[in-house]
Design a protein around this motif. Structure first.
Motif, PDB file in Angstrom:
ATOM      1  N   VAL A   1    -113.003  38.947 -19.059  1.00  0.00           N
ATOM      2  CA  VAL A   1    -111.942  39.603 -18.308  1.00  0.00           C
ATOM      3  C   VAL A   1    -112.141  39.209 -16.848  1.00  0.00           C
TER       4      VAL A   1
ATOM      5  N   THR B   1    -104.744  42.752 -19.058  1.00  0.00           N
ATOM      6  CA  THR B   1    -105.378  44.044 -19.301  1.00  0.00           C
ATOM      7  C   THR B   1    -104.348  45.165 -19.485  1.00  0.00           C
TER       8      THR B   1
ATOM      9  N   GLN C   1    -109.254  48.219 -26.357  1.00  0.00           N
ATOM     10  CA  GLN C   1    -109.769  48.877 -25.162  1.00  0.00           C
ATOM     11  C   GLN C   1    -110.225  50.281 -25.589  1.00  0.00           C
TER      12      GLN C   1
END
Length: 149
Positions: A141, A61, A81
Protein backbone atom coordinates in the motif's frame (compact mmCIF):
# COMPACT_ATOMS: atom_id res chain seq x y z
CA UNK A 1 -20.21 -25.15 -63.50
CA UNK A 2 -21.58 -21.87 -62.15
CA UNK A 3 -22.77 -23.89 -59.07
CA UNK A 4 -19.17 -24.74 -58.21
CA UNK A 5 -18.09 -21.13 -58.58
CA UNK A 6 -20.97 -20.01 -56.37
CA UNK A 7 -19.97 -22.53 -53.69
CA UNK A 8 -16.39 -21.37 -53.85
CA UNK A 9 -17.44 -17.74 -53.43
CA UNK A 10 -19.75 -18.58 -50.53
CA UNK A 11 -17.04 -20.70 -48.83
CA UNK A 12 -14.44 -17.96 -49.26
CA UNK A 13 -16.80 -15.32 -47.84
CA UNK A 14 -17.61 -17.56 -44.89
CA UNK A 15 -13.91 -18.19 -44.27
CA UNK A 16 -13.17 -14.46 -44.35
CA UNK A 17 -15.99 -13.78 -41.89
CA UNK A 18 -14.73 -16.49 -39.56
CA UNK A 19 -11.20 -15.10 -39.73
CA UNK A 20 -12.46 -11.61 -38.87
CA UNK A 21 -14.54 -12.96 -35.98
CA UNK A 22 -11.62 -14.94 -34.56
CA UNK A 23 -9.27 -12.00 -34.94
CA UNK A 24 -11.73 -9.86 -33.02
CA UNK A 25 -11.98 -12.44 -30.24
CA UNK A 26 -8.26 -13.10 -30.01
CA UNK A 27 -7.05 -9.52 -30.29
CA UNK A 28 -7.61 -8.71 -26.61
CA UNK A 29 -6.05 -11.83 -25.13
CA UNK A 30 -3.84 -10.06 -22.63
CA UNK A 31 -2.46 -7.63 -25.17
CA UNK A 32 -4.01 -4.59 -23.47
CA UNK A 33 -2.48 -5.13 -20.03
CA UNK A 34 -0.60 -1.83 -20.26
CA UNK A 35 -3.56 0.09 -21.63
CA UNK A 36 -4.94 2.92 -19.55
CA UNK A 37 -8.57 1.79 -19.49
CA UNK A 38 -9.30 -1.07 -17.12
CA UNK A 39 -12.68 -2.76 -17.17
CA UNK A 40 -13.24 -2.36 -13.45
CA UNK A 41 -12.00 1.22 -13.29
CA UNK A 42 -8.94 0.39 -11.21
CA UNK A 43 -6.41 -0.76 -13.78
CA UNK A 44 -6.33 2.51 -15.63
CA UNK A 45 -6.34 4.60 -12.48
CA UNK A 46 -2.59 4.39 -11.97
CA UNK A 47 -1.36 3.57 -15.42
CA UNK A 48 -1.14 7.21 -16.44
CA UNK A 49 -0.47 8.77 -13.05
CA UNK A 50 2.31 6.47 -11.82
CA UNK A 51 6.02 7.08 -11.95
CA UNK A 52 8.29 5.26 -14.38
CA UNK A 53 8.13 1.54 -13.66
CA UNK A 54 5.20 1.47 -11.27
CA UNK A 55 2.52 -1.03 -12.08
CA UNK A 56 -1.13 -0.07 -12.17
CA UNK A 57 -2.80 -0.47 -8.78
CA UNK A 58 -5.10 -3.40 -8.12
CA UNK A 59 -7.40 -1.06 -6.20
CA UNK A 60 -7.43 2.14 -4.24
CA UNK A 61 -7.70 2.07 -0.45
CA UNK A 62 -11.05 3.88 -0.63
CA UNK A 63 -12.46 0.99 -2.71
CA UNK A 64 -12.01 -1.47 0.17
CA UNK A 65 -14.58 -1.07 2.99
CA UNK A 66 -13.56 -1.65 6.61
CA UNK A 67 -14.69 -5.15 7.60
CA UNK A 68 -15.21 -6.00 3.93
CA UNK A 69 -13.22 -6.29 0.77
CA UNK A 70 -13.16 -6.48 -2.98
CA UNK A 71 -12.87 -9.60 -5.12
CA UNK A 72 -10.73 -9.09 -8.23
CA UNK A 73 -11.44 -12.43 -9.90
CA UNK A 74 -9.68 -11.41 -13.13
CA UNK A 75 -6.49 -10.81 -11.09
CA UNK A 76 -7.01 -13.91 -8.92
CA UNK A 77 -6.99 -11.87 -5.73
CA UNK A 78 -9.32 -10.72 -2.95
CA UNK A 79 -8.29 -7.64 -0.95
CA UNK A 80 -9.71 -7.08 2.53
CA UNK A 81 -9.57 -4.38 5.19
CA UNK A 82 -10.20 -6.19 8.50
CA UNK A 83 -9.49 -3.03 10.54
CA UNK A 84 -9.20 0.59 9.45
CA UNK A 85 -5.91 1.04 7.60
CA UNK A 86 -5.01 -2.69 7.63
CA UNK A 87 -5.11 -4.30 4.19
CA UNK A 88 -4.71 -8.01 3.45
CA UNK A 89 -4.83 -9.98 0.21
CA UNK A 90 -5.44 -13.62 -0.58
CA UNK A 91 -5.92 -15.83 -3.60
CA UNK A 92 -9.52 -15.55 -4.79
CA UNK A 93 -9.59 -19.32 -5.50
CA UNK A 94 -11.51 -21.29 -2.91
CA UNK A 95 -9.43 -24.16 -1.54
CA UNK A 96 -12.41 -26.52 -1.71
CA UNK A 97 -12.94 -26.91 -5.47
CA UNK A 98 -11.24 -23.85 -6.95
CA UNK A 99 -14.27 -21.61 -7.49
CA UNK A 100 -13.68 -17.88 -7.27
CA UNK A 101 -14.82 -16.42 -3.97
CA UNK A 102 -17.74 -14.10 -4.50
CA UNK A 103 -18.05 -11.57 -1.69
CA UNK A 104 -16.56 -10.09 1.44
CA UNK A 105 -18.69 -8.66 4.25
CA UNK A 106 -18.65 -8.53 8.04
CA UNK A 107 -15.11 -9.92 8.18
CA UNK A 108 -15.96 -13.00 6.09
CA UNK A 109 -14.93 -14.01 2.56
CA UNK A 110 -17.64 -16.23 1.05
CA UNK A 111 -17.36 -18.74 -1.79
CA UNK A 112 -20.71 -18.94 -3.61
CA UNK A 113 -20.20 -22.49 -4.91
CA UNK A 114 -20.56 -24.40 -1.64
CA UNK A 115 -20.68 -21.60 0.96
CA UNK A 116 -17.19 -21.98 2.39
CA UNK A 117 -16.38 -19.02 4.66
CA UNK A 118 -12.91 -17.61 5.28
CA UNK A 119 -11.70 -15.08 7.84
CA UNK A 120 -10.96 -11.76 6.09
CA UNK A 121 -8.05 -11.03 8.44
CA UNK A 122 -5.98 -14.17 7.86
CA UNK A 123 -7.75 -16.34 5.22
CA UNK A 124 -8.43 -19.17 7.68
CA UNK A 125 -11.48 -21.40 7.26
CA UNK A 126 -14.46 -20.32 9.36
CA UNK A 127 -16.98 -22.71 7.74
CA UNK A 128 -16.46 -25.65 5.36
CA UNK A 129 -16.58 -27.59 3.19
CA UNK A 130 -13.12 -26.02 2.54
CA UNK A 131 -10.49 -27.33 4.97
CA UNK A 132 -7.47 -25.25 3.89
CA UNK A 133 -7.04 -21.47 4.26
CA UNK A 134 -6.86 -19.08 1.33
CA UNK A 135 -3.31 -18.55 0.11
CA UNK A 136 -1.94 -15.13 1.19
CA UNK A 137 -0.97 -12.75 -1.63
CA UNK A 138 1.68 -10.11 -0.92
CA UNK A 139 0.55 -6.51 -1.51
CA UNK A 140 1.99 -3.05 -0.99
CA UNK A 141 0.00 0.00 0.00
CA UNK A 142 1.62 3.22 -1.20
CA UNK A 143 -0.42 6.28 -0.45
CA UNK A 144 -3.91 5.29 -1.58
CA UNK A 145 -2.77 2.69 -4.14
CA UNK A 146 -2.77 -1.06 -3.46
CA UNK A 147 -0.39 -3.05 -5.68
CA UNK A 148 0.93 -6.59 -5.78
CA UNK A 149 3.99 -6.73 -3.52
Amino acid sequence: MSGVARRTVVAAAGGAGLTAALAGCGGNDGGDKNATGGTDGTEGAGATGGTGGETAPLAMTGDIPVGGGKVLADKGVVITQPKAGEFKAFSSRCTHLGCSVGSVADGVIVCPCHQSHFDASDGSVKQGPATQPLEPTPIEVTGKAIRLG
